[in-house]
Structures are given as C-alpha cells and as structure tokens.
Design a protein around this motif. Structure first.
Motif, PDB file in Angstrom:
ATOM      1  N   PRO A 123      25.047 -23.251  46.969  1.00 29.67           N
ATOM      2  CA  PRO A 123      24.181 -22.171  47.476  1.00 29.67           C
ATOM      3  C   PRO A 123      22.881 -22.623  47.940  1.00 29.67           C
ATOM      4  O   PRO A 123      22.410 -21.974  48.854  1.00 29.67           O
ATOM      5  N   LYS A 124      22.710 -24.045  47.783  1.00 28.37           N
ATOM      6  CA  LYS A 124      21.335 -24.681  48.702  1.00 28.37           C
ATOM      7  C   LYS A 124      21.987 -24.887  49.992  1.00 28.37           C
ATOM      8  O   LYS A 124      21.196 -24.495  50.811  1.00 28.37           O
ATOM      9  N   MET A 125      23.182 -25.382  50.309  1.00 31.19           N
ATOM     10  CA  MET A 125      23.387 -25.516  51.615  1.00 31.19           C
ATOM     11  C   MET A 125      23.753 -24.371  52.359  1.00 31.19           C
ATOM     12  O   MET A 125      23.332 -24.309  53.403  1.00 31.19           O
ATOM     13  N   LEU A 126      24.256 -23.389  51.670  1.00 31.38           N
ATOM     14  CA  LEU A 126      24.235 -21.914  52.480  1.00 31.38           C
ATOM     15  C   LEU A 126      22.789 -21.500  52.740  1.00 31.38           C
ATOM     16  O   LEU A 126      22.765 -20.799  53.990  1.00 31.38           O
ATOM     17  N   ASP A 127      22.098 -21.542  51.701  1.00 29.62           N
ATOM     18  CA  ASP A 127      20.559 -21.084  52.218  1.00 29.62           C
ATOM     19  C   ASP A 127      19.907 -21.947  53.449  1.00 29.62           C
ATOM     20  O   ASP A 127      19.410 -21.413  54.412  1.00 29.62           O
ATOM     21  N   ARG A 128      20.216 -23.252  53.375  1.00 29.94           N
ATOM     22  CA  ARG A 128      19.775 -24.055  54.752  1.00 29.94           C
ATOM     23  C   ARG A 128      20.624 -23.623  55.661  1.00 29.94           C
ATOM     24  O   ARG A 128      19.758 -23.598  56.991  1.00 29.94           O
TER      25      ARG A 128
ATOM     26  N   ARG B  10      21.827 -20.801  56.650  1.00 34.05           N
ATOM     27  CA  ARG B  10      21.251 -19.611  57.226  1.00 34.05           C
ATOM     28  C   ARG B  10      19.892 -19.484  57.663  1.00 34.05           C
ATOM     29  O   ARG B  10      19.616 -18.935  58.798  1.00 34.05           O
ATOM     30  N   LYS B  11      18.679 -20.488  57.053  1.00 31.89           N
ATOM     31  CA  LYS B  11      17.626 -20.739  57.635  1.00 31.89           C
ATOM     32  C   LYS B  11      17.517 -21.318  58.889  1.00 31.89           C
ATOM     33  O   LYS B  11      16.754 -20.948  59.691  1.00 31.89           O
ATOM     34  N   THR B  12      18.581 -22.253  59.228  1.00 31.52           N
ATOM     35  CA  THR B  12      18.834 -22.933  60.492  1.00 31.52           C
ATOM     36  C   THR B  12      19.613 -22.030  61.492  1.00 31.52           C
ATOM     37  O   THR B  12      19.680 -22.513  62.751  1.00 31.52           O
ATOM     38  N   GLY B  13      20.259 -21.085  61.191  1.00 33.88           N
ATOM     39  CA  GLY B  13      21.075 -20.453  61.957  1.00 33.88           C
ATOM     40  C   GLY B  13      22.321 -21.096  62.429  1.00 33.88           C
ATOM     41  O   GLY B  13      23.043 -20.835  63.183  1.00 33.88           O
ATOM     42  N   ARG B  14      22.863 -22.061  61.593  1.00 34.18           N
ATOM     43  CA  ARG B  14      23.944 -22.972  61.849  1.00 34.18           C
ATOM     44  C   ARG B  14      25.286 -22.490  61.080  1.00 34.18           C
ATOM     45  O   ARG B  14      26.260 -23.260  61.178  1.00 34.18           O
ATOM     46  N   GLY B  15      25.182 -21.350  60.354  1.00 32.68           N
ATOM     47  CA  GLY B  15      26.449 -20.990  59.562  1.00 32.68           C
ATOM     48  C   GLY B  15      27.479 -21.073  60.765  1.00 32.68           C
ATOM     49  O   GLY B  15      28.797 -21.441  60.384  1.00 32.68           O
ATOM     50  N   ALA B  16      27.135 -20.399  61.938  1.00 29.87           N
ATOM     51  CA  ALA B  16      28.392 -20.059  62.729  1.00 29.87           C
ATOM     52  C   ALA B  16      28.728 -21.372  63.404  1.00 29.87           C
ATOM     53  O   ALA B  16      29.822 -21.323  64.116  1.00 29.87           O
ATOM     54  N   TRP B  17      28.151 -22.394  63.407  1.00 32.66           N
ATOM     55  CA  TRP B  17      28.588 -23.692  63.898  1.00 32.66           C
ATOM     56  C   TRP B  17      29.845 -24.338  63.423  1.00 32.66           C
ATOM     57  O   TRP B  17      30.449 -24.928  63.930  1.00 32.66           O
ATOM     58  N   ILE B  18      30.012 -23.902  61.949  1.00 32.67           N
ATOM     59  CA  ILE B  18      31.163 -24.493  61.237  1.00 32.67           C
ATOM     60  C   ILE B  18      32.151 -23.575  60.950  1.00 32.67           C
ATOM     61  O   ILE B  18      33.314 -23.940  60.334  1.00 32.67           O
ATOM     62  N   ASN B  19      32.120 -22.347  61.477  1.00 33.87           N
ATOM     63  CA  ASN B  19      33.171 -21.284  61.120  1.00 33.87           C
ATOM     64  C   ASN B  19      34.310 -21.676  61.438  1.00 33.87           C
ATOM     65  O   ASN B  19      35.520 -21.961  60.973  1.00 33.87           O
ATOM     66  N   ALA B  20      34.517 -22.180  62.806  1.00 31.36           N
ATOM     67  CA  ALA B  20      35.974 -22.581  63.317  1.00 31.36           C
ATOM     68  C   ALA B  20      36.470 -24.090  62.610  1.00 31.36           C
ATOM     69  O   ALA B  20      37.698 -23.898  62.484  1.00 31.36           O
ATOM     70  N   GLU B  21      35.621 -24.881  62.179  1.00 28.82           N
ATOM     71  CA  GLU B  21      36.123 -26.085  61.281  1.00 28.82           C
ATOM     72  C   GLU B  21      36.713 -25.717  59.837  1.00 28.82           C
ATOM     73  O   GLU B  21      37.808 -26.166  59.598  1.00 28.82           O
ATOM     74  N   MET B  22      35.977 -24.819  59.537  1.00 28.57           N
ATOM     75  CA  MET B  22      36.459 -24.286  58.078  1.00 28.57           C
ATOM     76  C   MET B  22      37.889 -23.553  58.276  1.00 28.57           C
ATOM     77  O   MET B  22      38.783 -23.893  57.458  1.00 28.57           O
ATOM     78  N   GLU B  23      38.006 -23.038  59.421  1.00 29.74           N
ATOM     79  CA  GLU B  23      39.403 -22.128  59.746  1.00 29.74           C
ATOM     80  C   GLU B  23      40.426 -23.194  59.862  1.00 29.74           C
ATOM     81  O   GLU B  23      41.449 -23.138  59.532  1.00 29.74           O
ATOM     82  N   LYS B  24      39.990 -24.274  60.389  1.00 28.39           N
ATOM     83  CA  LYS B  24      41.185 -25.430  60.680  1.00 28.39           C
ATOM     84  C   LYS B  24      41.581 -25.841  59.322  1.00 28.39           C
ATOM     85  O   LYS B  24      43.120 -26.435  59.491  1.00 28.39           O
ATOM     86  N   LEU B  25      40.637 -26.102  58.616  1.00 30.71           N
ATOM     87  CA  LEU B  25      40.913 -26.840  57.271  1.00 30.71           C
ATOM     88  C   LEU B  25      41.970 -25.766  56.612  1.00 30.71           C
ATOM     89  O   LEU B  25      42.870 -26.403  55.785  1.00 30.71           O
ATOM     90  N   ALA B  26      41.706 -24.422  56.600  1.00 27.98           N
ATOM     91  CA  ALA B  26      42.629 -23.354  56.148  1.00 27.98           C
ATOM     92  C   ALA B  26      43.941 -23.352  56.440  1.00 27.98           C
ATOM     93  O   ALA B  26      44.897 -22.496  56.057  1.00 27.98           O
ATOM     94  N   ASP B  27      44.036 -23.795  57.957  1.00 33.82           N
ATOM     95  CA  ASP B  27      45.161 -23.547  58.714  1.00 33.82           C
ATOM     96  C   ASP B  27      46.420 -24.053  57.925  1.00 33.82           C
ATOM     97  O   ASP B  27      46.621 -25.273  57.796  1.00 33.82           O
ATOM     98  N   PRO B  28      47.472 -23.397  57.473  1.00 40.70           N
ATOM     99  CA  PRO B  28      48.591 -23.791  56.863  1.00 40.70           C
ATOM    100  C   PRO B  28      49.534 -24.846  57.674  1.00 40.70           C
ATOM    101  O   PRO B  28      50.235 -25.597  57.314  1.00 40.70           O
ATOM    102  N   ALA B  29      49.368 -24.533  58.991  1.00 41.80           N
ATOM    103  CA  ALA B  29      50.137 -25.529  59.800  1.00 41.80           C
ATOM    104  C   ALA B  29      49.683 -26.941  59.608  1.00 41.80           C
ATOM    105  O   ALA B  29      50.633 -27.919  59.922  1.00 41.80           O
ATOM    106  N   ASN B  30      48.767 -27.458  59.273  1.00 40.45           N
ATOM    107  CA  ASN B  30      48.216 -28.492  58.964  1.00 40.45           C
ATOM    108  C   ASN B  30      49.042 -29.394  57.796  1.00 40.45           C
ATOM    109  O   ASN B  30      48.863 -30.418  57.798  1.00 40.45           O
ATOM    110  N   TYR B  31      49.487 -28.379  57.063  1.00 45.05           N
ATOM    111  CA  TYR B  31      50.079 -29.091  56.010  1.00 45.05           C
ATOM    112  C   TYR B  31      51.700 -28.810  55.460  1.00 45.05           C
ATOM    113  O   TYR B  31      52.085 -29.474  54.780  1.00 45.05           O
TER     114      TYR B  31
END
Length: 395
Positions: A167-172, A174-195
């Motif tokens: 929650p602390k990271m999520l709050d930071r 949101r405040k910095t507006g950087r949540g969208a910066w990492i969306n693509a990286e999260m999706e890459k991590l969840a991509d079944p093709a990687n595994y």
C-alpha cells in the motif's frame, strides 16, 4: 496481523482461501528447491492480505491445493503481489498451465520509485519500513520436515512485510503519477509464454557459432531431445548435457555411438548405453532447419562506427543524468540496444520514442543525437543544457 499456524489440511486451507478471496490484494511468496531437479520442488507457500497470513504446506499428506491455485489464477478481483516474482509465477504456471493475474511486483515498482535496478527484498524492507530482516533461515532445506518455528516465522515474514509495503508503494506511485510506467512490465511478468518450456523452442537458448541449416537443425533436434529427457528424469538440463557439449555435437556430429566416448563433457558410458543410443538416433535423423525458422541476421547498425559509438556513450551519460533527476532506475527507462539503435539513426519502433519514456528521456535523447543538447557543470553537478535554449537566452 493474525499469523496462523502452518496450514497442512484441505479444510483449513479452503476456509482460509475463502476469506482471502474477499481481499483487494494478497501478498504471495514461495519456498522451493531446484538445485537437483528440472522442475522446482515446491516446499512452502506463504500468503497474506494485511489482516492475516499463513504458510501452507504443499507436501502435507492429502492436502488439496485447488482453493489456493483457484485464488491465484482464476480470481481476477484479487491483485497478487510478489517481490521478484518470476520464479514464483513459474511454479504456479507449472502446476496450472496459467499465471497469476492481475499481478504486481514490488521489485519492478521500486525501479519507478528510484529505489534501484533490482533491489533485494531485505533492502526494500529496510528502505520502505526501516526494519532489518533475520537472514539466518535463508539457506534452509525447505523440503525437510518438520519445519521449526524460526523457519516458519522467517517464511511468513516475507508476506507480512510485503503486505505492509505494497500500500505504501501504491500510494507513492499514485502521488508521482508513475503507476502507468510499470503496467507493461507487470503484464510481461504475467505472460504465460515466458514460462512454457517448449522442447522445440529450447535450441534458441544455446549459443552456437554457425548459421548453417544442417547444423542448426541438429542443434534444434538435440536440444529438444535434451529437454524431454531432462523433464522425464526430472534432472537439470545442464546436468544431463551442457550447452557447450550440445553445440559441439551439433557442429561436429559423431559418426557412430562409440564415438560418443571421445566427446568432452559426455559420460563414457553413453558410448554403449540406451541414452547414448537415443542421442545418436536424434543426431542421425535430424533435418536441416527450414528457411522460415532460420534466425534473422543481425542488422548492421548503419553509421555506428567510432563516431556512432561515441554518440552511444553520450546517450548513456544522458540516461544516467535524466534517471537521477527524475528518480527512476535507468533500466526501466531505456535498454542499451535502444540507445545504440538511436545513435545509429534508427527511429522506428523504439520504446524510448513513445509514451512516458519519450517525455522523460526520448525527447532529450533525440535532441542530443541531432545536436541540440550539450552537457555542462553547474554548481558542481553535471547538467543537460539545450543549445536552442542557450541561443534564445543569448539573443
């Protein structure tokens, strides 16, 4: 937070997962052993939601992990939080053929918050919570039973801290507006093709100095054979046949099975046993790699001679400066090969020339390549200056 005793029966696990399924997020970690096996041996799963947490024993006799796996891969309403979760996600994929989703990785988020390129969990806990972790149980043999209180406290601590950090990271973010910066990286991590360890694709991980179709065809066939044998025997692929030996056989195929005894890195017994016979069958029956599967030739980087290399070095310096100024890990902003491509004059399909990366770095990078940026030392710090701005000021 309520810490439960080790869960080792199906009813308790089902009730626990029913409660977690009502959460906004769950923090997840695993303990496993894989030094002597192809497949990671899952020994413990730790999970919590900020209010309660527990370790689950997947090795307990008769325990049904279905409620846990359903929560992780089928419940899209609950965010799954990991730290450096690639291997944890791999384990879930091996068990279900699916990956946890949606997913949040605190190591990736830490890059957007300027906490380092690949911050370790202990350092993250220290940075976010000001707490020091007891590292004494790191080298536990998690497969051995029973597990003592210190081991379980260490393991569950990973998710209790993670549930506090998220929650602390999520709050930071949101405040910095950087949540969208990492969306693509999260999706890459969840991509079944990687595994998906597809035997027919495994040759692409092996380095070999050849582009001959017959050599690459043997490489593909032998690598696929090795993968299947390793999976069947549950042995690390490198213990069965190292990459260097595999590539050598593809380049210089033995004439018969007896010749296997002369190949460095192979047991001499393969010259006469069944596994050696199976290997020779593969070598002798391998087809040349089809034209449409040939790896693309590396494009020569136009103009990237000595001068281009210097421009690449300047771009790396610019990236370091801009990353420091905005407080984000350089690795999240740009990759080294992108900088080389930009220095060589390429502009198409470069992530640094789109979205937030363009706004934070790509625009300045283009200005540098096209002669509109210079470096200056001001107040003892290296700064980026825009020559067009300087000219306007002078006028």
């Amino acid at each position: 937070m309520n810490i439960h005793p080790l869960i080792d029966d199906s009813d308790t696990l089902s009730e626990f997962c029913d409660r977690l399924a009502k959460s906004d997020f769950v923090a997840v970690d695993t303990e496993f052993m894989r030094e002597n096996t192809y497949w990671p041996d899952l020994c413990l799963v730790q999970i919590g939601n900020g209010d309660e947490a527990a370790a689950i024993d997947p090795k307990a006799n008769g325990v049904d992990l279905s409620p846990l796996l359903d929560l992780l891969v089928d419940n899209e309403d609950v965010l799954k939080v990991f730290h450096a979760g690639g291997q944890d996600v791999e384990i879930v994929y091996n068990l279900t053929g699916k990956t946890p989703h949606p997913i949040f990785d605190t190591q990736i988020a830490a890059m957007a918050l300027g906490l380092g390129e690949q911050i370790g969990y202990a350092n993250l806990v220290d940075a976010m919570l000001g707490k020091s972790l007891d590292k004494g149980a790191r080298f536990t043999d998690w497969a051995r039973r029973p597990l003592d209180k210190r081991q379980l406290d260490y393991a569950v601590g990973d998710v209790t801290h993670l549930a506090e950090i998220f929650p602390k990271m999520l709050d930071r973010l949101r405040k910095t507006g950087r949540g969208a910066w990492i969306n693509a990286e999260m999706e890459k991590l969840a991509d079944p093709a990687n595994y998906a360890n597809l035997p027919e694709e495994s040759w692409k991980r092996v380095r070999i100095q050849s582009r001959k179709a017959e050599v690459l065809g043997r490489l593909k066939a032998i690598a696929a054979w090795r993968e299947i044998e390793a999976q069947d025997k549950n042995l690390p692929r490198g213990r069965l046949l190292r990459d260097e030996t595999l590539a050598d056989i593809a380049l210089h195929p033995p004439k018969n099975q007896k010749a296997l005894a002369k190949i460095r890195g192979l047991p001499s017994s393969w010259a006469g046993n069944d596994i050696g016979g199976r290997l020779m069958d593969v070598v002798e029956n391998a087809d040349a790699l089809p034209e449409d599967e040939m790896p693309p030739r590396k494009k020569r980087k136009p103009g990237l001679g000595k001068e281009g290399a210097l421009v690449g070095d300047l771009l790396k310096l610019l990236l370091k400066i801009r990353s420091r100024e905005i407080g984000v890990a350089a690795r999240l902003v740009a990759k080294a090969d992108e900088l080389e491509q930009l220095a060589a004059g390429e502009r198409e399909d470069l992530p640094i020339l789109t979205g937030w990366r363009y706004e934070e770095f790509g625009r300045d990078a283009l200005d540098l390549v096209e002669g509109r940026v210079a470096f200056a030392v001001r107040d003892g710090k290296l700064k980026v200056t825009h020559t067009k701005d300087e000219e306007t000021a002078d006028a």
